[in-house]
Enzyme design. Structure first.
Site, short mmCIF file in Angstrom:
data_model
loop_
_atom_site.label_atom_id
_atom_site.label_comp_id
_atom_site.label_asym_id
_atom_site.label_seq_id
_atom_site.Cartn_x
_atom_site.Cartn_y
_atom_site.Cartn_z
N LYS A 10 0.81 -1.23 0.00
CA LYS A 10 0.00 0.00 0.00
C LYS A 10 0.83 1.27 0.00
O LYS A 10 0.35 2.34 -0.36
CB LYS A 10 -0.97 0.00 1.19
CG LYS A 10 -2.06 -1.04 1.05
CD LYS A 10 -3.27 -0.74 1.92
CE LYS A 10 -4.39 -1.70 1.59
NZ LYS A 10 -5.53 -1.58 2.47
N LYS A 54 -4.92 -10.56 -6.04
CA LYS A 54 -6.14 -11.02 -5.36
C LYS A 54 -7.33 -10.14 -5.71
O LYS A 54 -7.16 -8.96 -6.04
CB LYS A 54 -5.91 -11.09 -3.83
CG LYS A 54 -5.77 -9.76 -3.16
CD LYS A 54 -5.81 -9.86 -1.64
CE LYS A 54 -5.73 -8.44 -1.10
NZ LYS A 54 -5.94 -8.23 0.28
N LYS A 76 -11.54 -4.88 -3.43
CA LYS A 76 -12.67 -3.95 -3.48
C LYS A 76 -12.34 -2.73 -4.32
O LYS A 76 -13.24 -2.08 -4.85
CB LYS A 76 -12.99 -3.46 -2.06
CG LYS A 76 -13.53 -4.51 -1.12
CD LYS A 76 -13.43 -3.95 0.30
CE LYS A 76 -14.20 -4.76 1.30
NZ LYS A 76 -13.98 -4.24 2.66
#
Ligand code: AMP
Ligand code: TRP
Length: 326
Positions: free
Chosen positions: A111, A192, A195
């Site tokens: 991130k 993966k 969202k």
């Protein structure tokens, strides 16, 4: 009875990865255990959120929890920021954590990649997660595979405090499902399902309509070989779809492989569309019934009271053991 705790971030687009990795386990565990399911809003503000959207997403996740089958008569459902112990314990644990171990967290590395400086909350995020778990003396934490490293860190912190301060915390265990623990993106099976990915066809959200489900599955990336065989290394696309098929239908990967031998990807995908549509239909129906009721907010208020009572006891013990206050 064992204590179960888990949480989901209210960031919208809850998808079948969240369902198969986490929510499905939440439901399975609630008959035999004391389960506490949290909507972790404090975690979601590690990245900027629109306040109005955030409030909407909190109620969405609460309604989804119930729509998938979490029963508020059996399990506690509540919002993290309603119980002040989470932030409070998080600080105490921060003082018992090391920057070295936090820098090794792959989620933080992902991130913060490419940024000169990242929000400090992104860095300390796993400590808040440890606080969530330890605040309730949790034995079992059902999550997807991507949370494995965070659970390990939580265990390390608990053991460290127990050994260096005083025996204070229950050391929890992660619980991961075989078929659903890591669902990959439909358009790129090397990452993966998430969202936040830009391509809506990379995921199937729990509230997608039948047309969208069909479109996303039919255009999912596979390979040119055309053989339905489970081989995540060589054939990540079809293997991911087989995993999804197995997790929803309960059929083993071997059985799926056998029953589709000699058939093409088109046939397999068509069947998968039906399976996913069928699984999503009751969730959507339940969600729409629950989302706008006043009862939803009442359940969260009651949940926060129940969770708060447990948290208060833990915080009293923690403060005493650390010598905080008088
Ligand atoms: P989050 O959306 O990050 O709050 O995740 C909620 C839960 O879903 C956590 O237990 C995650 O481990 C799980 N999860 C998220 N993405 C996936 C995925 N692609 N496959 C399986 N589980 C997932
Ligand atoms: N970090 C988890 C995720 O992103 C969410 C989470 C926060 C959580 N606190 C938790 C999961 C405590 C399990 C237990 O998916």
């Amino acid at each position: 009875m064992k204590r179960v705790f888990s949480g989901v971030q209210p960031t919208g687009n809850i998808h079948i990865g969240n369902y198969l990795g986490a929510l499905k386990q939440f439901v399975e565990l609630q008959d035999e255990n004391q389960c506490i399911y949290c909507i972790v809003d404090l975690h979601s503000i590690t990245v900027p959120q629109d306040p109005r959207e955030l409030r909407k997403h909190i109620l969405d996740v609460a309604a989804l929890y119930m729509a998938v089958g979490i029963d508020p008569e059996k399990s506690i459902i509540f919002v993290q920021s309603d119980v002040s112990g989470h932030a409070e314990l998080s600080w105490i644990l921060t003082c018992n954590s090391y920057t070295g171990e936090l820098s090794r967290m792959t989620q933080f590395k992902d991130k913060s990649k490419g940024r000169e400086s990242a929000p400090a909350g992104l860095f300390t995020y796993p400590i808040l997660m440890a606080a969530d778990i330890l605040l309730y003396d949790s034995d079992i934490v059902p999550v997807g595979n991507d949370q494995k490293q965070h659970i390990e860190l939580c265990r390390d912190i608990a053991i460290r405090v127990n050994n260096t301060v005083k025996k204070t915390f229950v050391v929890p265990e992660g619980r991961f499902l075989k078929a659903g623990a890591r669902i990959m993106a439909l358009d790129d099976p090397s990452s993966k399902m998430s969202k936040s990915a830009e391509n809506i066809h990379s995921r199937i959200s729990l509230l997608d309509d039948d047309g969208k489900i069909k479109k996303s599955i039919m255009r999912a990336t596979t390979d040119s070989e055309g053989e339905i065989r489970f081989d995540p290394e060589a054939k990540p696309g079809i293997s991911n779809l087989m995993n999804i098929y197995s997790a929803f239908s309960g059929e083993s990967l071997e059985d799926i492989q056998t029953s589709y031998s000699g058939k093409g990807y088109g046939d397999f995908k068509k069947d998968l569309v039906g399976i996913v549509q069928e699984a999503m239909a009751p969730i959507k129906k339940n969600f729409n019934e629950i989302r706008e009721t006043q009862e939803l907010k009442d359940i969260l208020t009651l949940g926060a009271e129940k969770a708060g009572a447990i948290a208060e006891k833990t915080m009293k013990r923690v403060k005493e053991n650390f010598g905080l206050g008088f």
